[in-house]
Design a protein around this motif. Structure first.
Motif, PDB file in Angstrom:
ATOM      1  N   THR A   3     -14.010  -4.338   9.735  1.00  0.00           N
ATOM      2  CA  THR A   3     -13.232  -4.590  10.939  1.00  0.00           C
ATOM      3  C   THR A   3     -11.752  -4.269  10.733  1.00  0.00           C
ATOM      4  N   THR A   4     -11.009  -4.382  11.795  1.00  0.00           N
ATOM      5  CA  THR A   4      -9.580  -4.093  11.776  1.00  0.00           C
ATOM      6  C   THR A   4      -8.812  -5.066  10.876  1.00  0.00           C
ATOM      7  N   SER A   5      -7.672  -4.610  10.383  1.00  0.00           N
ATOM      8  CA  SER A   5      -6.810  -5.483   9.579  1.00  0.00           C
ATOM      9  C   SER A   5      -6.050  -6.488  10.440  1.00  0.00           C
ATOM     10  N   THR A  30      -0.535  -1.900   5.753  1.00  0.00           N
ATOM     11  CA  THR A  30      -0.200  -1.184   4.527  1.00  0.00           C
ATOM     12  C   THR A  30      -1.116   0.027   4.348  1.00  0.00           C
ATOM     13  N   ALA A  31      -0.669   0.943   3.479  1.00  0.00           N
ATOM     14  CA  ALA A  31      -1.500   2.103   3.168  1.00  0.00           C
ATOM     15  C   ALA A  31      -2.831   1.662   2.563  1.00  0.00           C
ATOM     16  N   GLU A  32      -2.803   0.611   1.762  1.00  0.00           N
ATOM     17  CA  GLU A  32      -4.039   0.120   1.142  1.00  0.00           C
ATOM     18  C   GLU A  32      -5.005  -0.408   2.205  1.00  0.00           C
ATOM     19  N   GLN A  33      -4.486  -1.168   3.165  1.00  0.00           N
ATOM     20  CA  GLN A  33      -5.335  -1.662   4.245  1.00  0.00           C
ATOM     21  C   GLN A  33      -5.904  -0.499   5.059  1.00  0.00           C
ATOM     22  N   PHE A  34      -5.040   0.436   5.403  1.00  0.00           N
ATOM     23  CA  PHE A  34      -5.446   1.587   6.216  1.00  0.00           C
ATOM     24  C   PHE A  34      -6.538   2.383   5.522  1.00  0.00           C
ATOM     25  N   MET A  35      -6.323   2.726   4.260  1.00  0.00           N
ATOM     26  CA  MET A  35      -7.286   3.559   3.549  1.00  0.00           C
ATOM     27  C   MET A  35      -8.576   2.802   3.230  1.00  0.00           C
ATOM     28  N   GLY A  36      -8.480   1.483   3.092  1.00  0.00           N
ATOM     29  CA  GLY A  36      -9.692   0.690   2.889  1.00  0.00           C
ATOM     30  C   GLY A  36     -10.628   0.787   4.079  1.00  0.00           C
ATOM     31  N   ILE A  37     -10.056   0.766   5.270  1.00  0.00           N
ATOM     32  CA  ILE A  37     -10.859   0.901   6.489  1.00  0.00           C
ATOM     33  C   ILE A  37     -11.383   2.330   6.632  1.00  0.00           C
ATOM     34  N   ILE A  38     -10.531   3.314   6.399  1.00  0.00           N
ATOM     35  CA  ILE A  38     -10.942   4.710   6.511  1.00  0.00           C
ATOM     36  C   ILE A  38     -12.086   5.019   5.548  1.00  0.00           C
ATOM     37  N   GLY A  39     -12.014   4.469   4.334  1.00  0.00           N
ATOM     38  CA  GLY A  39     -13.031   4.754   3.328  1.00  0.00           C
ATOM     39  C   GLY A  39     -14.434   4.385   3.769  1.00  0.00           C
ATOM     40  N   GLY A  99      -4.885  -0.189  14.119  1.00  0.00           N
ATOM     41  CA  GLY A  99      -4.443   1.115  13.631  1.00  0.00           C
ATOM     42  C   GLY A  99      -5.449   1.875  12.788  1.00  0.00           C
ATOM     43  N   GLY A 100      -5.757   1.376  11.597  1.00  0.00           N
ATOM     44  CA  GLY A 100      -6.704   2.058  10.725  1.00  0.00           C
ATOM     45  C   GLY A 100      -8.096   2.108  11.311  1.00  0.00           C
ATOM     46  N   TYR A 101      -8.506   1.023  11.944  1.00  0.00           N
ATOM     47  CA  TYR A 101      -9.831   0.953  12.561  1.00  0.00           C
ATOM     48  C   TYR A 101      -9.959   2.001  13.665  1.00  0.00           C
TER      49      TYR A 101
END
Length: 250
Positions: free
Chosen positions: A91-93, A101-110, A151-153
């Protein structure tokens, strides 16, 4: 319900609301399922509940070798693979874009986007070898419009929508259909924090006035996996009670 006899479908993220609903819908229509998830305990529970047309394998969708092992296990158990539901997701951060953060964003993208790419990449040769097949990528209403604090989601879910169309264009000649499904707010453990329900009035922001239930999404996915959907590819299909169609009239 449209028949899925002789169909073998791999489901990622099979443990939980939507994943389990997909499995039950496919089995009810006569198909067989390869259930994958990071939770071995959840997979064992489902295997015990659902019977002998089910096989399981743990899978981290971010790891290509895990995908290879899962698909090979499905072929060894059932003789072939004819379909894939890319359902695994996080789910979304739940924070503003400038706070993510970049870590949160990329964790979701992964999980939500790379996992879809890898699943398709590994399964396509098997579908082609069978003379065709169907891939259903689970996106979201957040892949149809902008929603704050996603955002990342949202980036991942819009990406799923886009990569689905690319795959549909590239694979049409191989009789492989690829579609994205965009659930709205569905009553599951993942959405329990939102305080919505599938009872009348349980989601006032949707024209339907309520949240959906997993079976209402699963029926759509099962249709897309069936031969009845033989000319549907490259589509984005919502199951959201008109939530993304527009605002509820005042």
């Amino acid at each position: 319900m449209h028949s899925l006899e002789d169909k073998v479908v791999i489901i990622s993220g099979a443990v939980g609301g939507l994943g389990e609903a997909f499995a039950r819908a496919i089995l009810d229509a006569g198909g067989s399922v390869m259930l994958t998830d990071v939770s071995q305990e959840g997979l064992d529970r489902l295997a015990a509940e659902l019977g002998d047309r089910v096989h399981t394998r743990t899978l981290d969708v971010r790891e290509e070798e895990d995908w290879v092992r899962a698909v090979d296990a499905a072929v060894a158990r059932f003789g072939k693979v004819t379909g894939l539901i890319n359902n695994a997701g996080v789910t979304t951060s739940r924070c503003l874009l400038e706070e993510e953060t970049a870590e949160q964003f990329m964790g979701i993208i992964g999980v939500n986007l790379l996992g879809v790419h890898l699943g398709m990449r590994v399964v396509i040769p098997h579908l082609r070898a069978n003379g065709g097949g169907s891939i259903v990528n689970i996106s979201s209403g957040a892949g149809m419009m902008g929603i704050a604090k996603t955002g990342g989601y949202a980036a991942a879910k819009w990406g799923v929508r886009g990569i689905t169309k690319v795959a549909a264009v590239e694979l049409g000649k191989d009789a492989i259909r690829v579609n994205s499904v965009h659930p709205g707010i569905i009553e599951t453990n993942m959405t329990s924090r939102l305080g919505v329900s599938s009872e009348p009035g349980g989601l006032p922001s949707a024209p339907a006035g309520r949240a959906g239930v997993p079976s209402e999404v699963a029926g759509l996915a099962a249709f897309l996996l069936s031969d009845a959907a033989s000319y549907i590819s490259g589509a984005e299909m919502t199951a959201d009670g008109a939530w993304t169609a527009g605002p509820v009239p005042a």
